[in-house]
Design a protein around this motif. Structure first.
Motif, PDB file in Angstrom:
ATOM      1  N   GLN A   1       2.002   9.650  -9.237  1.00  0.00           N
ATOM      2  CA  GLN A   1       3.084  10.125  -9.862  1.00  0.00           C
ATOM      3  C   GLN A   1       2.566  11.702 -10.995  1.00  0.00           C
ATOM      4  OE1 GLN A   1       1.251   6.388 -11.748  1.00  0.00           O
ATOM      5  NE2 GLN A   1       3.134   5.111 -11.534  1.00  0.00           N
ATOM      6  N   GLU A   2       1.389  11.698 -10.513  1.00  0.00           N
ATOM      7  CA  GLU A   2       1.398  13.109 -10.998  1.00  0.00           C
ATOM      8  C   GLU A   2       1.867  14.609 -10.039  1.00  0.00           C
ATOM      9  OE1 GLU A   2      -2.694  13.719 -11.421  1.00  0.00           O
ATOM     10  OE2 GLU A   2      -3.449  12.839 -13.361  1.00  0.00           O
ATOM     11  N   SER A   3       2.049  14.017  -8.760  1.00  0.00           N
ATOM     12  CA  SER A   3       2.887  15.336  -8.338  1.00  0.00           C
ATOM     13  C   SER A   3       3.993  14.657  -8.180  1.00  0.00           C
ATOM     14  CB  SER A   3       2.416  15.187  -6.569  1.00  0.00           C
ATOM     15  OG  SER A   3       3.158  13.436  -6.278  1.00  0.00           O
ATOM     16  N   GLY A   4       4.749  14.234  -8.722  1.00  0.00           N
ATOM     17  CA  GLY A   4       6.217  13.989  -9.561  1.00  0.00           C
ATOM     18  C   GLY A   4       6.834  13.709  -7.764  1.00  0.00           C
ATOM     19  N   ALA A   5       6.612  13.451  -7.081  1.00  0.00           N
ATOM     20  CA  ALA A   5       6.766  12.515  -5.449  1.00  0.00           C
ATOM     21  C   ALA A   5       6.571  11.683  -5.242  1.00  0.00           C
ATOM     22  CB  ALA A   5       6.940  14.313  -4.922  1.00  0.00           C
ATOM     23  N   ARG A   6       7.646  10.240  -5.066  1.00  0.00           N
ATOM     24  CA  ARG A   6       6.963  10.204  -3.837  1.00  0.00           C
ATOM     25  C   ARG A   6       7.471   9.097  -2.884  1.00  0.00           C
ATOM     26  NH1 ARG A   6       7.538   3.545  -6.517  1.00  0.00           N
ATOM     27  NH2 ARG A   6       6.533   2.837  -4.846  1.00  0.00           N
ATOM     28  N   ARG A   7       6.924   9.170  -2.121  1.00  0.00           N
ATOM     29  CA  ARG A   7       7.225   9.335  -0.110  1.00  0.00           C
ATOM     30  C   ARG A   7       8.021   8.172   0.043  1.00  0.00           C
ATOM     31  NH1 ARG A   7       2.417   8.337   4.775  1.00  0.00           N
ATOM     32  NH2 ARG A   7       3.303   6.212   3.939  1.00  0.00           N
ATOM     33  N   VAL A   8       8.879   8.227   0.699  1.00  0.00           N
ATOM     34  CA  VAL A   8      10.056   7.690   1.550  1.00  0.00           C
ATOM     35  C   VAL A   8       9.923   7.140   3.158  1.00  0.00           C
ATOM     36  CG1 VAL A   8      12.647   6.535   2.424  1.00  0.00           C
ATOM     37  CG2 VAL A   8      12.038   7.228  -0.913  1.00  0.00           C
ATOM     38  N   MET A   9       9.649   5.958   3.323  1.00  0.00           N
ATOM     39  CA  MET A   9       9.298   6.302   5.136  1.00  0.00           C
ATOM     40  C   MET A   9      10.173   4.904   5.328  1.00  0.00           C
ATOM     41  SD  MET A   9       5.470   6.772   7.553  1.00  0.00           S
ATOM     42  CE  MET A   9       5.322   5.433   7.288  1.00  0.00           C
ATOM     43  N   ARG A  10      11.431   4.713   5.832  1.00  0.00           N
ATOM     44  CA  ARG A  10      12.441   3.634   6.357  1.00  0.00           C
ATOM     45  C   ARG A  10      13.003   4.020   7.185  1.00  0.00           C
ATOM     46  NH1 ARG A  10      15.496   0.677   1.982  1.00  0.00           N
ATOM     47  NH2 ARG A  10      16.133  -0.048   3.327  1.00  0.00           N
ATOM     48  N   SER A  11      13.269   3.005   8.514  1.00  0.00           N
ATOM     49  CA  SER A  11      13.958   3.121  10.254  1.00  0.00           C
ATOM     50  C   SER A  11      14.602   2.242   9.461  1.00  0.00           C
ATOM     51  CB  SER A  11      13.138   3.078  10.838  1.00  0.00           C
ATOM     52  OG  SER A  11      12.210   2.233  10.996  1.00  0.00           O
ATOM     53  N   ILE A  12      16.140   3.103  10.816  1.00  0.00           N
ATOM     54  CA  ILE A  12      17.052   1.659  10.990  1.00  0.00           C
ATOM     55  C   ILE A  12      17.263   2.083  12.274  1.00  0.00           C
ATOM     56  CG2 ILE A  12      18.657   2.136   8.976  1.00  0.00           C
ATOM     57  CD1 ILE A  12      19.811   4.298  10.709  1.00  0.00           C
ATOM     58  N   ASN A  13      17.552   0.563  12.962  1.00  0.00           N
ATOM     59  CA  ASN A  13      17.658   0.817  14.982  1.00  0.00           C
ATOM     60  C   ASN A  13      18.700   0.317  14.987  1.00  0.00           C
ATOM     61  OD1 ASN A  13      14.446  -0.076  14.341  1.00  0.00           O
ATOM     62  ND2 ASN A  13      14.665  -2.153  14.400  1.00  0.00           N
TER      63      ASN A  13
ATOM     64  N   LYS B   1      26.314   2.332  16.538  1.00  0.00           N
ATOM     65  CA  LYS B   1      25.626   1.228  16.176  1.00  0.00           C
ATOM     66  C   LYS B   1      24.916   0.991  15.609  1.00  0.00           C
ATOM     67  CE  LYS B   1      30.642  -0.903  17.943  1.00  0.00           C
ATOM     68  NZ  LYS B   1      30.788  -2.235  18.947  1.00  0.00           N
ATOM     69  N   ILE B   2      24.734  -0.338  14.463  1.00  0.00           N
ATOM     70  CA  ILE B   2      23.359  -0.112  13.549  1.00  0.00           C
ATOM     71  C   ILE B   2      23.244  -1.748  14.800  1.00  0.00           C
ATOM     72  CG2 ILE B   2      21.755  -1.090  11.999  1.00  0.00           C
ATOM     73  CD1 ILE B   2      23.051   1.056  10.557  1.00  0.00           C
ATOM     74  N   TYR B   3      22.250  -2.112  15.207  1.00  0.00           N
ATOM     75  CA  TYR B   3      21.770  -3.215  16.089  1.00  0.00           C
ATOM     76  C   TYR B   3      21.485  -4.313  14.955  1.00  0.00           C
ATOM     77  CZ  TYR B   3      18.723  -6.431  18.989  1.00  0.00           C
ATOM     78  OH  TYR B   3      18.554  -8.226  19.220  1.00  0.00           O
ATOM     79  N   GLN B   4      21.944  -5.464  15.542  1.00  0.00           N
ATOM     80  CA  GLN B   4      21.859  -6.470  13.947  1.00  0.00           C
ATOM     81  C   GLN B   4      21.964  -7.729  15.367  1.00  0.00           C
ATOM     82  OE1 GLN B   4      24.015  -6.654  10.839  1.00  0.00           O
ATOM     83  NE2 GLN B   4      25.054  -8.005  11.220  1.00  0.00           N
ATOM     84  N   ALA B   5      21.431  -8.828  14.960  1.00  0.00           N
ATOM     85  CA  ALA B   5      20.220  -9.467  16.014  1.00  0.00           C
ATOM     86  C   ALA B   5      21.826 -10.472  15.046  1.00  0.00           C
ATOM     87  CB  ALA B   5      19.081 -10.735  15.662  1.00  0.00           C
ATOM     88  N   PRO B   6      22.489 -10.854  16.983  1.00  0.00           N
ATOM     89  CA  PRO B   6      23.306 -12.335  16.474  1.00  0.00           C
ATOM     90  C   PRO B   6      23.169 -13.700  15.943  1.00  0.00           C
ATOM     91  CG  PRO B   6      22.663 -12.598  18.898  1.00  0.00           C
ATOM     92  CD  PRO B   6      21.449 -11.295  18.383  1.00  0.00           C
ATOM     93  N   SER B   7      24.077 -13.287  14.735  1.00  0.00           N
ATOM     94  CA  SER B   7      24.137 -14.667  13.985  1.00  0.00           C
ATOM     95  C   SER B   7      24.946 -15.779  14.449  1.00  0.00           C
ATOM     96  CB  SER B   7      24.548 -13.961  12.536  1.00  0.00           C
ATOM     97  OG  SER B   7      26.363 -14.339  12.103  1.00  0.00           O
ATOM     98  N   GLY B   8      25.106 -16.793  14.219  1.00  0.00           N
ATOM     99  CA  GLY B   8      26.268 -18.047  13.837  1.00  0.00           C
ATOM    100  C   GLY B   8      27.396 -17.641  14.656  1.00  0.00           C
TER     101      GLY B   8
END
Length: 392
Positions: A254-266, A378-385
């Motif tokens: 909070q004091e640094s003024g920056a917060r990390r984002v570390m997320r991925s897409i398949n 395309k983003i990988y997505q498990a097949p649905s019904g």
């Protein structure tokens, strides 16, 4: 003289008793006058004098609670020194009177010490160099020591024993005392470590997954640390648990003024391919290839997509890029999985508060998911019904 008084019917004992009452009344009157002068004049003068000084420590050390405790010393001190005159000729009454006044004086002195410690604690919370240290536990421990010393001195005064003798007797039961005050001793040691190492203070956001704690520190005491979780529940944890276990403090973030984002897409690996000439021309027209080191006339669509994402994040107004502080930005591939090829977005947001941080993160991934089809991916997505129902 005594014969003359007896001739006129005056008893010597009654006369002595009357003189003692007069002496006692005179002592009380003198003490009352000094008490009134101190309360009405001296206290106001001291408060005005401390208010005019540049330093703030005297305001806390000589606050109204300390000054009120000082005025309660007037009566026991005066009575203690003048009781030999009041009870002259009555050694037994003098003995019990002085014992009582001495215990009274010890109690007032202990209260004065507690008031001074409260003033010091308040001063430490206002002092720039000390307000980040959780000194409340140390203050409580010093109060406990002051009370224990007062009790020992009071008992020694009543029993007419040396305090060292009483301490020696307590030493024989040290094991029992350590068992009784185990949490207090552990809390004191942990409080000192938390303070010296600047590990924790009131207002910090901490998380302890093993204890289901995720919230703001509200109070750091001698035996408990009180945390208000984000679901508004209150959790208490002993200070020594924070030393013996690990916890995460988000204060530096909070004091640094920056917060990390570390997320991925398949990414669906079946859609990774070389770009067509038409796609390359379109990417050049859109400026999506600017600044990218070309490996030939054509490029892999995933590489172009990664380059686009990096430029998009670099130019985002709410993303912090500062390599000197290790707040760098990176788009990288992770190990391929049966669910596709993970592409991780690693960057730092200028929002540190929970809600703005989550909203900004969601906006970036909304854009990422929406733009990915422009690169033939395309983003990988498990097949649905529904997907399985389309299979004929």
């Amino acid at each position: 003289m005594e014969e003359i008084l007896q001739d006129i019917g005056v008893e010597i004992d009654n006369l002595n008793l009357l003189g003692q009452f007069i002496m006692l009344a005179a002592v009380l009157v003198v003490a009352s006058v000094i008490y009134m002068l101190y309360t009405k004049i001296i206290v106001k003068l001291i408060l005005k004098a401390t208010a005019k000084t540049d330093t703030k420590w005297d305001d806390y050390l000589l606050n109204i609670d300390v000054l009120n405790s000082l005025k309660h010393l007037i009566f026991p001190i005066i009575l203690y020194f003048f009781t030999p005159l009041v009870f002259q000729g009555h050694p037994e009454a003098l003995f019990y009177a002085r014992k009582t006044i001495l215990v009274w004086l010890i109690i007032v002195c202990v209260k004065l010490c507690l008031a001074v410690l409260d003033g010091l604690h308040i001063a430490s919370t206002e002092e720039t160099g000390l307000k980040h240290h959780p000194l409340n536990g140390l203050t409580q421990m010093l109060k406990l020591i002051a009370i224990c010393v007062g009790v020992i001195i009071g008992i020694s005064a009543l029993l007419d024993k040396n305090p060292a003798v009483i301490l020696t007797g307590l030493g024989a039961s040290a094991a029992v005392l350590m068992l009784v005050f185990k949490d207090t001793i552990l809390g004191l040691v942990a409080g000192v470590q938390l303070s010296v190492n600047k590990m924790l203070k009131t207002g910090d956001w901490i998380t302890i997954p093993t204890r289901n704690i995720n919230g703001i520190v509200k109070h750091v005491a001698l035996t408990t640390v009180k945390v208000q979780n984000y679901d508004n529940t209150i959790v208490t944890v002993p200070p020594y648990a924070l030393i013996s276990e690990s916890f995460q403090n988000w204060n530096s973030m909070q004091e640094s003024g920056a917060r990390r984002v570390m997320r991925s897409i398949n990414i669906d690996m079946n859609t990774i391919r070389f770009c067509t000439p038409d796609e390359m021309r379109r990417y050049e027209d859109n400026g999506w290839l600017d600044g990218m080191e070309r490996s030939g006339d054509t490029e892999v669509n995933l590489r172009v997509f990664r380059h686009y994402l990096e430029n998009y994040l670099v130019n985002h107004p709410r993303i912090v890029v500062n390599d000197d502080k290790k707040m760098f930005l990176m788009i990288r591939q992770l190990q391929p999985t049966p669910q596709g090829l993970p592409i991780e977005l690693y960057f730092f947001s200028s929002f540190t508060a929970w809600k703005p941080y989550e909203y900004m993160q969601a906006d970036i991934f909304d854009h990422t998911i929406a733009i990915i089809k422009e690169f033939g991916l395309k983003i990988y997505q498990a097949p649905s019904g529904t997907d399985l129902a389309l299979i004929k």
